[in-house]
Design an enzyme around this catalytic site. Structure first.
Site, PDB file in Angstrom:
ATOM      1  N   ASP A  15      26.511  13.220 -48.212  1.00 31.76           N
ATOM      2  CA  ASP A  15      27.407  12.513 -47.320  1.00 31.76           C
ATOM      3  C   ASP A  15      28.822  12.666 -47.890  1.00 31.76           C
ATOM      4  OD1 ASP A  15      28.311  10.451 -45.399  1.00 31.76           O
ATOM      5  OD2 ASP A  15      28.499   9.222 -47.202  1.00 31.76           O
ATOM      6  N   ASP A  17      32.268  10.412 -46.879  1.00 24.86           N
ATOM      7  CA  ASP A  17      32.970   9.145 -47.134  1.00 24.86           C
ATOM      8  C   ASP A  17      32.061   8.150 -47.845  1.00 24.86           C
ATOM      9  OD1 ASP A  17      35.577   9.603 -46.012  1.00 24.86           O
ATOM     10  OD2 ASP A  17      34.652   9.554 -44.025  1.00 24.86           O
ATOM     11  N   ASP A 172      25.485   7.096 -49.603  1.00 22.97           N
ATOM     12  CA  ASP A 172      25.795   5.728 -50.023  1.00 22.97           C
ATOM     13  C   ASP A 172      25.455   4.688 -48.977  1.00 22.97           C
ATOM     14  OD1 ASP A 172      28.052   6.673 -48.368  1.00 22.97           O
ATOM     15  OD2 ASP A 172      28.956   4.746 -48.899  1.00 22.97           O
TER      16      ASP A 172
END
Length: 230
Positions: A15, A17, A172
Site C-alpha cells: 500500500d 499512504d 496499514d
C-alpha cells in the site's frame, strides 16, 4: 536467502499512504478543510482515518452515506486542491522506506503497489520520491476496483505472472488485509499508519510490524526458522 522462502514469496505488494508515505495527517487535514469549505457535516479525525485506503468514491460513501452523490465531485475537487497543492508537500516517506525497498529489490523480489490513490497522485509521488524504477507494477483505485475488492491484487498477479501463494500484501489498514484475504494472499500489517494493531490482527496477518523498515529483519527470522526445520 533461503531458496524455499524465495519460491514462496516472489512478489511483495505495498500500500502507499500510511504504509510507505507518512501522509495520514495530511489526508485528514485536507479532508477536513474540504468538508468545512462545502459546509458539510463535521467529521472527526478518527472518522477520516477510518476510510484511508479506500478509493475516493468509497471514502465519500463511508463518510457521508446520507448525502448521496450530489456533493461528491465538489468534495473531491476541494480535497485534491488542499492535498495536492498544500498538504502533500508536507508528506514524506517514512524513515528507512526508500533504503528498505531498494534492498528488497536487490535481494531479488518483485515489488508492486496497490493503493487507494489516483493514478495521477501515485505517479506524482513516484516521481518526487525517485521510487518509480523500484516497482515492477502498480495499481490505483481509479483504474480498477477499490479495496477491499481483490481485483487490484488479481490484476497485479496477471501482470507479474504470480500465483496468490507467491505474493505478500503489506499494508496499514484493514482494507489492505481484507483485500489480501479475498485474493488468497498472505498479508503483513504495518502499525505506523492509519489503523491500530488490534484492528489489523482481526484479519489474521502473518505478523504486525511497527514499520516497513523492519521487513528485512522479519524475513531473515523466517529464513532462520525455515532453515532449522529443513
Amino acid at each position: 536467502m533461503n531458496r524455499g522462502l524465495r519460491r514462496q514469496w516472489k512478489v511483495l505488494v505495498f500500500d502507499w499512504d500510511g504504509t510507505l508515505m507518512d501522509s495520514t495527517a495530511a489526508i485528514v487535514r485536507a479532508a477536513q478543510a474540504a468538508i468545512l469549505e462545502l459546509g458539510l457535516p463535521e467529521r472527526s479525525p478518527d472518522a477520516i482515518r477510518n476510510i484511508i485506503g479506500l478509493g475516493l468514491r468509497e471514502s465519500w460513501s463511508a463518510l457521508f452515506p446520507e448525502q448521496g452523490i450530489t456533493e461528491y465531485l465538489p468534495f473531491v475537487e476541494r480535497y485534491r486542491e488542499h492535498f495536492v497543492e498544500r498538504e502533500r508537500m508536507g508528506s514524506s516517506l517514512y524513515p528507512g522506506v526508500a533504503e528498505t525497498l531498494r534492498d528488497l529489490k536487490a535481494r531479488g523480489w518483485s515489488l508492486a503497489v496497490a493503493t487507494g490513490k489516483s493514478r495521477t497522485g501515485l505517479d506524482y509521488d513516484l516521481q518526487r520520491t525517485g521510487l518509480g524504477a523500484v516497482f515492477d507494477a502498480t495499481r490505483t483505485a481509479d483504474e480498477t476496483r477499490s479495496k477491499p475488492d481483490p481485483r487490484m491484487l488479481r490484476e497485479l498477479m496477471a501482470v507479474l505472472s504470480a500465483a496468490p501463494d507467491t505474493m505478500l500484501m503489506v499494508g496499514d489498514t484493514e482494507y489492505d488485509l481484507q483485500m489480501a484475504q479475498a485474493a488468497g494472499v498472505v498479508s503483513l500489517g504495518i502499525t505506523w499508519g492509519a489503523h491500530s494493531e488490534e484492528r489489523l490482527r482481526r484479519f489474521a496477518p502473518a505478523a504486525c510490524l511497527a514499520g516497513v523498515d523492519q521487513i528485512p529483519q522479519w524475513l531473515e527470522q523466517l529464513e532462520a526458522e525455515l532453515a532449522q526445520r529443513t
